[in-house]
Scaffold this motif. Structure first.
Motif, PDB file in Angstrom:
ATOM      1  N   PHE A 149     -18.813  90.839  15.787  1.00 50.26           N
ATOM      2  CA  PHE A 149     -19.825  89.953  15.285  1.00 50.26           C
ATOM      3  C   PHE A 149     -20.561  89.433  16.332  1.00 50.26           C
ATOM      4  N   THR A 150     -20.346  89.045  17.472  1.00 52.67           N
ATOM      5  CA  THR A 150     -21.256  88.777  18.503  1.00 52.67           C
ATOM      6  C   THR A 150     -22.021  89.878  19.203  1.00 52.67           C
ATOM      7  N   ALA A 151     -21.197  90.842  19.180  1.00 49.78           N
ATOM      8  CA  ALA A 151     -21.716  92.246  19.801  1.00 49.78           C
ATOM      9  C   ALA A 151     -23.036  92.590  18.865  1.00 49.78           C
ATOM     10  N   ARG A 152     -22.752  92.586  17.486  1.00 49.34           N
ATOM     11  CA  ARG A 152     -23.784  92.980  16.527  1.00 49.34           C
ATOM     12  C   ARG A 152     -24.983  91.904  16.800  1.00 49.34           C
ATOM     13  N   SER A 153     -24.679  90.673  16.775  1.00 47.21           N
ATOM     14  CA  SER A 153     -25.605  89.729  16.954  1.00 47.21           C
ATOM     15  C   SER A 153     -26.425  89.852  18.155  1.00 47.21           C
ATOM     16  N   LEU A 154     -25.886  90.185  19.252  1.00 49.57           N
ATOM     17  CA  LEU A 154     -26.830  90.573  20.213  1.00 49.57           C
ATOM     18  C   LEU A 154     -27.360  91.617  20.311  1.00 49.57           C
ATOM     19  N   ALA A 155     -26.932  92.818  19.609  1.00 46.52           N
ATOM     20  CA  ALA A 155     -27.757  94.019  19.367  1.00 46.52           C
ATOM     21  C   ALA A 155     -28.941  93.739  18.221  1.00 46.52           C
ATOM     22  N   LEU A 156     -28.772  93.178  17.258  1.00 45.53           N
ATOM     23  CA  LEU A 156     -29.481  92.924  16.128  1.00 45.53           C
ATOM     24  C   LEU A 156     -30.136  91.774  15.862  1.00 45.53           C
ATOM     25  N   HIS A 157     -30.167  90.780  16.673  1.00 45.36           N
ATOM     26  CA  HIS A 157     -30.766  89.530  16.299  1.00 45.36           C
ATOM     27  C   HIS A 157     -32.280  89.465  16.265  1.00 45.36           C
ATOM     28  N   ARG A 158     -32.783  88.674  15.358  1.00 44.84           N
ATOM     29  CA  ARG A 158     -34.245  88.467  15.153  1.00 44.84           C
ATOM     30  C   ARG A 158     -34.448  87.093  15.114  1.00 44.84           C
ATOM     31  N   GLY A 159     -35.965  86.848  15.607  1.00 42.14           N
ATOM     32  CA  GLY A 159     -36.204  85.594  15.572  1.00 42.14           C
ATOM     33  C   GLY A 159     -35.314  84.796  16.680  1.00 42.14           C
ATOM     34  N   GLY A 160     -35.280  83.447  16.369  1.00 48.41           N
ATOM     35  CA  GLY A 160     -34.473  82.626  17.125  1.00 48.41           C
ATOM     36  C   GLY A 160     -35.836  81.902  18.139  1.00 48.41           C
ATOM     37  N   LEU A 161     -35.525  80.723  19.034  1.00 50.25           N
ATOM     38  CA  LEU A 161     -36.269  80.182  19.803  1.00 50.25           C
ATOM     39  C   LEU A 161     -35.858  80.039  21.314  1.00 50.25           C
ATOM     40  N   LEU A 162     -36.780  79.616  22.016  1.00 53.08           N
ATOM     41  CA  LEU A 162     -36.494  79.227  23.406  1.00 53.08           C
ATOM     42  C   LEU A 162     -37.060  77.804  23.487  1.00 53.08           C
ATOM     43  N   LEU A 163     -36.106  76.902  24.123  1.00 51.89           N
ATOM     44  CA  LEU A 163     -36.573  75.750  24.394  1.00 51.89           C
ATOM     45  C   LEU A 163     -36.460  75.443  25.880  1.00 51.89           C
ATOM     46  N   TYR A 164     -37.314  74.724  26.802  1.00 51.45           N
ATOM     47  CA  TYR A 164     -37.089  74.850  27.791  1.00 51.45           C
ATOM     48  C   TYR A 164     -37.694  73.512  28.221  1.00 51.45           C
ATOM     49  N   VAL A 165     -36.921  72.743  29.292  1.00 54.09           N
ATOM     50  CA  VAL A 165     -37.226  71.433  29.532  1.00 54.09           C
ATOM     51  C   VAL A 165     -37.370  71.255  31.231  1.00 54.09           C
ATOM     52  N   PRO A 166     -38.353  71.211  31.798  1.00 60.20           N
ATOM     53  CA  PRO A 166     -38.353  71.273  33.343  1.00 60.20           C
ATOM     54  C   PRO A 166     -37.539  70.133  33.951  1.00 60.20           C
ATOM     55  N   ALA A 167     -37.235  70.444  35.371  1.00 61.81           N
ATOM     56  CA  ALA A 167     -36.759  69.111  35.971  1.00 61.81           C
ATOM     57  C   ALA A 167     -37.268  67.867  35.899  1.00 61.81           C
ATOM     58  N   GLY A 168     -36.465  66.627  35.735  1.00 65.44           N
ATOM     59  CA  GLY A 168     -37.038  65.351  35.440  1.00 65.44           C
ATOM     60  C   GLY A 168     -37.624  64.871  34.435  1.00 65.44           C
ATOM     61  N   VAL A 169     -38.095  66.080  33.469  1.00 66.94           N
ATOM     62  CA  VAL A 169     -38.840  65.692  32.093  1.00 66.94           C
ATOM     63  C   VAL A 169     -37.823  64.890  31.380  1.00 66.94           C
ATOM     64  N   GLN A 170     -38.271  63.745  30.698  1.00 64.74           N
ATOM     65  CA  GLN A 170     -37.615  63.110  29.697  1.00 64.74           C
ATOM     66  C   GLN A 170     -38.284  63.274  28.461  1.00 64.74           C
ATOM     67  N   VAL A 171     -37.600  64.011  27.398  1.00 66.65           N
ATOM     68  CA  VAL A 171     -38.364  64.112  26.172  1.00 66.65           C
ATOM     69  C   VAL A 171     -37.987  63.070  25.347  1.00 66.65           C
ATOM     70  N   GLU A 172     -38.960  62.207  24.776  1.00 64.98           N
ATOM     71  CA  GLU A 172     -38.681  61.026  23.910  1.00 64.98           C
ATOM     72  C   GLU A 172     -38.720  61.245  22.640  1.00 64.98           C
ATOM     73  N   GLY A 173     -37.529  60.843  21.742  1.00 66.47           N
ATOM     74  CA  GLY A 173     -37.762  61.395  20.565  1.00 66.47           C
ATOM     75  C   GLY A 173     -37.027  62.764  20.253  1.00 66.47           C
ATOM     76  N   PRO A 174     -36.197  62.701  19.081  1.00 62.84           N
ATOM     77  CA  PRO A 174     -35.719  64.126  18.691  1.00 62.84           C
ATOM     78  C   PRO A 174     -36.472  65.243  18.295  1.00 62.84           C
ATOM     79  N   VAL A 175     -36.233  66.341  19.184  1.00 65.36           N
ATOM     80  CA  VAL A 175     -36.783  67.823  18.585  1.00 65.36           C
ATOM     81  C   VAL A 175     -35.896  68.191  17.452  1.00 65.36           C
ATOM     82  N   ARG A 176     -36.756  68.785  16.575  1.00 66.44           N
ATOM     83  CA  ARG A 176     -36.053  69.142  15.272  1.00 66.44           C
ATOM     84  C   ARG A 176     -36.379  70.436  14.923  1.00 66.44           C
ATOM     85  N   TRP A 177     -35.153  71.330  14.402  1.00 67.18           N
ATOM     86  CA  TRP A 177     -35.317  72.620  13.961  1.00 67.18           C
ATOM     87  C   TRP A 177     -34.986  72.878  12.642  1.00 67.18           C
ATOM     88  N   LEU A 178     -35.615  73.517  11.815  1.00 67.30           N
ATOM     89  CA  LEU A 178     -34.914  73.620  10.395  1.00 67.30           C
ATOM     90  C   LEU A 178     -34.928  75.393  10.382  1.00 67.30           C
TER      91      LEU A 178
END
Length: 320
Positions: A137-166
């Motif tokens: 299952f994970t092998a097929r996921s890695l081979a055939l995944h579509r979409g998805g997101l990258l969320l990157y927060v640099p050093a020392g950054v405080q993100v105030e409030g919740p980030v939400r994904w639907l």
């Protein structure tokens, strides 16, 4: 846009991938071709009717058509008064919002497809590192995944409030594989809410969301996952996190929907002084079947973890 069914090979499905990602997919596909489905005799699968998860049960094609009208009220509600938000429809990012102030601080929230082209050095060192090709299952996921997101927060950054994904699901009869990566650098902090929602689906539909989380030295993450899929959904999820020295993570996984839901949650405490708190709640009703598998891997000295999952059963619901 209509994509070929899952029997197609990765290089035909994703011809625009950069070379490094195409190679990652091809290697995972080759491994998947040499793996077999669990038989149900394995300890980790002995409570699962694996036959209901086989690929041949989900032959429908996937289309890219944006966020369905039925999902717009939920999206607007979640995206209101939050510094960053994203909506995915059948795995494909349909809406992404990021406050300009966060962008100026170096915070990045973008589709995995775009990140593969624009942030290759960042993504290449993380995608598939925690959830590789462990089983078919994970092998097929890695081979055939579509979409998805990258969320990157640099050093020392405080993100105030919740980030939400639907995550919204509408592709009845399909197999939807999606992968996302969250990276917090040294001393960063973030609260992330991930919601899986759909109407009831007319045909069995398998969704396999994979989330890989990297919490840097002294960084802190609060993560919530709310699974309220409609009937007809088969959820096969992975949440894995790696904690560096003195990192902190608190997670809450809540499962209330889907006909079948299995979530594996693994936290690796790789750095000295790392701490993890894993919380969960579940309520299978009717004939729903829920499975929650957790691992806390203490690889470094002086690390601490706490686990508390609670649930209730209704009707003929089952859980483990």
């Amino acid at each position: 846009m209509v994509e070929p069914i899952r029997q197609s090979i990765p290089r035909d499905l994703f011809p625009q991938d950069p070379k490094w990602l195409a190679t990652l997919r091809e290697n995972a596909w080759t491994r998947a071709e040499h793996l077999t489905y669990p038989t149900g005799r394995e300890e980790a699968w002995r409570y699962t009717d694996v036959a209901r998860l086989h690929d041949d049960r989900f032959p429908a094609r996937l289309s890219v058509a944006g966020l369905p009208e039925a999902a717009h009220p939920r999206w607007e509600n979640l995206a209101d008064a939050t510094p960053a938000a994203a909506a995915l429809s059948d795995g494909a990012p349909a809406e992404i919002r990021l406050e300009p102030g966060l962008a100026r601080q170096g915070v990045r929230l973008l589709s995995l497809h775009r990140a593969a082209r624009e942030e290759p050095d960042l993504l290449q060192g993380h995608l598939g590192r925690l959830v590789g090709s462990d089983d078919v299952f994970t092998a097929r996921s890695l081979a055939l995944h579509r979409g998805g997101l990258l969320l990157y927060v640099p050093a020392g950054v405080q993100v105030e409030g919740p980030v939400r994904w639907l995550h919204w699901l509408a592709a009845a009869g399909s197999a939807v594989d999606t992968r996302s990566v969250v990276i917090l650098e040294t001393g960063a902090s973030l609260s992330l809410e991930e919601r899986f929602e759909s109407d009831d689906l007319a045909l069995p539909t398998r969704v396999q969301p994979v989330l890989e989380i990297f919490v840097g030295q002294g960084a802190s993450l609060r993560y919530q996952q709310w699974q309220t899929w409609g009937a007809g959904t088969h959820h096969l999820g992975q949440v894995r996190a790696r904690l560096a020295r003195d990192a902190r993570i608190t997670t809450l996984l809540a499962g209330f929907g889907a006909d079948f839901a299995r979530t594996e949650h693994r936290v690796t405490l790789a750095g000295e002084g790392a701490e993890a708190k894993l919380l969960g709640a579940y309520f299978p009703n009717g004939e729903q079947h829920h499975e929650l598998w957790t691992v806390q891997d203490h690889q470094a000295p002086h690390t601490a973890s706490d686990l508390l999952y609670k649930g209730a059963l209704g009707g003929a619901g089952r859980a483990l």
